[in-house]
Design a protein around this motif. Structure first.
Motif, short mmCIF file in Angstrom:
data_model
loop_
_atom_site.label_atom_id
_atom_site.label_comp_id
_atom_site.label_asym_id
_atom_site.label_seq_id
_atom_site.Cartn_x
_atom_site.Cartn_y
_atom_site.Cartn_z
N ASN A 9 19.91 24.81 21.77
CA ASN A 9 21.20 24.42 22.35
C ASN A 9 21.74 25.53 23.26
N ALA A 10 21.03 26.65 23.29
CA ALA A 10 21.28 27.78 24.19
C ALA A 10 22.50 28.64 23.85
N GLY A 11 23.01 28.50 22.63
CA GLY A 11 24.11 29.35 22.20
C GLY A 11 23.67 30.77 21.93
N ASN A 12 22.49 30.93 21.33
CA ASN A 12 22.09 32.28 20.91
C ASN A 12 21.76 33.19 22.09
N ILE A 13 21.08 32.65 23.09
CA ILE A 13 20.78 33.50 24.26
C ILE A 13 22.09 33.89 24.96
N THR A 14 23.04 32.98 24.95
CA THR A 14 24.37 33.25 25.51
C THR A 14 25.04 34.39 24.74
N ALA A 15 24.94 34.31 23.42
CA ALA A 15 25.58 35.31 22.56
C ALA A 15 24.93 36.69 22.71
N TYR A 16 23.62 36.73 22.73
CA TYR A 16 22.91 38.01 22.90
C TYR A 16 23.29 38.67 24.22
N TRP A 17 23.33 37.88 25.28
CA TRP A 17 23.63 38.47 26.60
C TRP A 17 25.06 39.03 26.60
N LYS A 18 25.98 38.29 25.99
CA LYS A 18 27.36 38.78 25.89
C LYS A 18 27.39 40.08 25.09
N GLY A 19 26.65 40.12 24.00
CA GLY A 19 26.61 41.31 23.15
C GLY A 19 26.03 42.52 23.88
N PHE A 20 24.92 42.32 24.56
CA PHE A 20 24.31 43.44 25.30
C PHE A 20 25.27 43.96 26.37
N LYS A 21 25.94 43.05 27.05
CA LYS A 21 26.85 43.49 28.13
C LYS A 21 28.05 44.25 27.55
N GLU A 22 28.61 43.74 26.46
CA GLU A 22 29.78 44.42 25.87
C GLU A 22 29.41 45.80 25.33
N TYR A 23 28.24 45.89 24.70
CA TYR A 23 27.83 47.19 24.15
C TYR A 23 27.51 48.18 25.27
N HIS A 24 26.93 47.66 26.33
CA HIS A 24 26.63 48.52 27.48
C HIS A 24 27.92 49.08 28.07
N GLU A 25 28.92 48.22 28.15
CA GLU A 25 30.20 48.67 28.69
C GLU A 25 30.83 49.74 27.79
N ALA A 26 30.72 49.53 26.47
CA ALA A 26 31.34 50.46 25.52
C ALA A 26 30.50 51.73 25.33
N LYS A 27 29.17 51.59 25.34
CA LYS A 27 28.32 52.71 24.92
C LYS A 27 27.16 53.02 25.87
N GLN A 28 27.14 52.40 27.04
CA GLN A 28 26.06 52.63 28.03
C GLN A 28 24.67 52.48 27.41
N THR A 29 24.47 51.37 26.72
CA THR A 29 23.18 51.15 26.04
C THR A 29 22.14 50.47 26.92
N GLY A 30 22.50 50.10 28.13
CA GLY A 30 21.54 49.46 29.03
C GLY A 30 21.44 47.97 28.78
N LEU A 31 20.70 47.29 29.64
CA LEU A 31 20.59 45.82 29.57
C LEU A 31 19.13 45.40 29.62
N PRO A 32 18.74 44.45 28.77
CA PRO A 32 17.35 43.97 28.80
C PRO A 32 17.18 42.79 29.75
N GLU A 33 15.94 42.51 30.14
CA GLU A 33 15.64 41.21 30.76
C GLU A 33 15.72 40.17 29.66
N MET A 34 16.43 39.09 29.93
CA MET A 34 16.57 38.02 28.92
C MET A 34 15.55 36.93 29.22
N ARG A 35 14.61 36.77 28.30
CA ARG A 35 13.55 35.77 28.49
C ARG A 35 13.61 34.74 27.36
N GLY A 36 14.06 33.54 27.71
CA GLY A 36 14.27 32.48 26.72
C GLY A 36 13.17 31.42 26.81
N PHE A 37 12.84 30.82 25.66
CA PHE A 37 11.73 29.85 25.62
C PHE A 37 12.13 28.56 24.93
#
Ligand code: F0G
Length: 353
Positions: free
Chosen positions: A187-215
């Motif tokens: 239903n594509a909720g989880n990939i949405t959630a992960y991307w939001k999480g990576f972006k928020e953590y990157h903003e807070a802690k400069q953790t970087g961003l992954p390529e998101m590859r969904g199947f």
């Protein structure tokens, strides 16, 4: 120290207020397992985020603890969802803890046995329709408009908030985001959630961003085909979905991150499912193995570079779906009499063979 569950542990990042009931089954804090054998075989540094270790056996607990807590906080007395199985198991468990009614609508005959067993035992009120997940989701979305029952499918933004914590845990464990995240898409909720999480953590802690590859599964690959699939089919029943609710957000996650939404066949899913279990001792449900099937496909195609640090998300526990495990098994139990000699001859014959 005792793990306190997601609402306490990630409070500053979540919509938790003084009034939010702090529900917890100690969800989250799941293993990030390095896979030594497959890393060597595939030429990448591979980890799996084993979310099948959550209390109801899938990643849904992350979103459901938040969604049910917010429903309770708002004064609601009941929650409902459509589900291919895991969402309903998680909703039923947290509703039980919150002392709320839980109503679920599921596609008849297309739910793995372990998931149905959970919903039954947790005390959900279960309606099984002669339709698919997309039909069921449409029904509960319509019902929400004319009833006070809280909808806890991933169209509820609180679900996404809870589920984004998996990205936080990965960054905390590795010290930064991986190069690539591979993840099943239904239903594509989880990939949405992960991307939001990576972006928020990157903003807070400069953790970087992954390529998101969904199947997606090939027989249910609406996003890949750019068209709604009226009758989706795949052995991975968890992702048997033809009109994903978070379609645009999944496309956005892939585009923004330089990743891709792709598809894998049922044969590729089963091969990956067995490989994980046999090579690494990791038992995940078939839909989860789509992330490994996709990884293998895109290493072969060169889209995922050798040497990359990859996290593949294993969304649900293999025990959820015993029927698929047995039906796809290359070996079945050998039936013999209760006789030492016959059993020994058989076993030693095998060993020596
Ligand atoms: N893996 C498993 C084991 C799932 O149960 C689901 C979805 C997914 C992957 C896909 O996640 O929908 O966020 O893209 N299961 C839902 C359910 C639909 O009802 O349990 P998604």
């Amino acid at each position: 120290m005792l793990w306190r569950g997601l609402l306490e542990e990630y409070k500053p990042y979540l919509p938790v207020t003084d009034k939010t009931p702090m529900l917890s089954l100690q969800e989250g804090n799941t293993p990030l397992l390095p896979l030594r054998h497959l890393s060597e075989k595939l030429g990448v540094e591979l980890f799996v985020k084993y979310d099948g270790a959550n209390p109801t056996g899938s990643f849904k607990d992350r979103g459901m603890v938040m969604a049910v807590a917010k429903a309770k906080e708002s004064g609601s007395e009941a929650v409902m969802c459509a589900s291919t199985g895991n969402t309903s198991a998680a909703a039923a468990a947290y509703a039980a803890q919150a002392k709320m009614r839980c109503m679920i609508v599921i596609p008849e005959g297309k739910i793995a046995m372990g998931k149905l067993a959970q919903a039954v035992v947790y005390g959900a009120e279960i309606v099984s329709i002669a339709g698919n997940f997309d039909n069921a989701l449409q029904m509960v979305r319509n019902l929400e408009k004319q009833s006070p029952i809280s909808l806890v499918n991933s169209v509820n933004p609180h679900r996404i908030e809870g589920q984004k914590t998996a990205a936080f845990e990965i960054c905390d464990a590795l010290g930064s985001a991986p190069d690539v995240l591979t993840i099943p898409v239904g239903n594509a909720g989880n990939i949405t959630a992960y991307w939001k999480g990576f972006k928020e953590y990157h903003e807070a802690k400069q953790t970087g961003l992954p390529e998101m590859r969904g199947f997606e599964a090939e027989g249910a690959a609406a996003i890949v085909r750019k068209q709604i699939i009226e009758e989706p089919e795949t052995l991975a029943t968890a992702i048997r979905i033809g009109n994903p609710a978070s379609w645009d957000k999944a496309v956005n996650a892939a585009d923004e991150s330089g990743g891709k939404i792709d598809e894998v066949t049922d044969d590729e899913i089963v091969a990956a499912y067995r490989l994980l279990a046999k090579e690494e001792g990791v038992f995940a449900e078939p839909a989860s193995a789509a992330s490994i099937a996709g990884l293998i496909k895109q290493i072969d195609s060169g889209e995922i570079k050798k040497g990359s640090r990859v996290v593949s998300v294993l969304t649900g526990n293999g025990l959820k779906d015993p029927d698929t495990a047995i039906d796809t098994a290359p070996v079945q139990p050998m039936k013999l009499p209760n006789n030492e000699k016959i059993v020994f001859d058989h076993l030693l014959g095998r060993v020596n063979a």
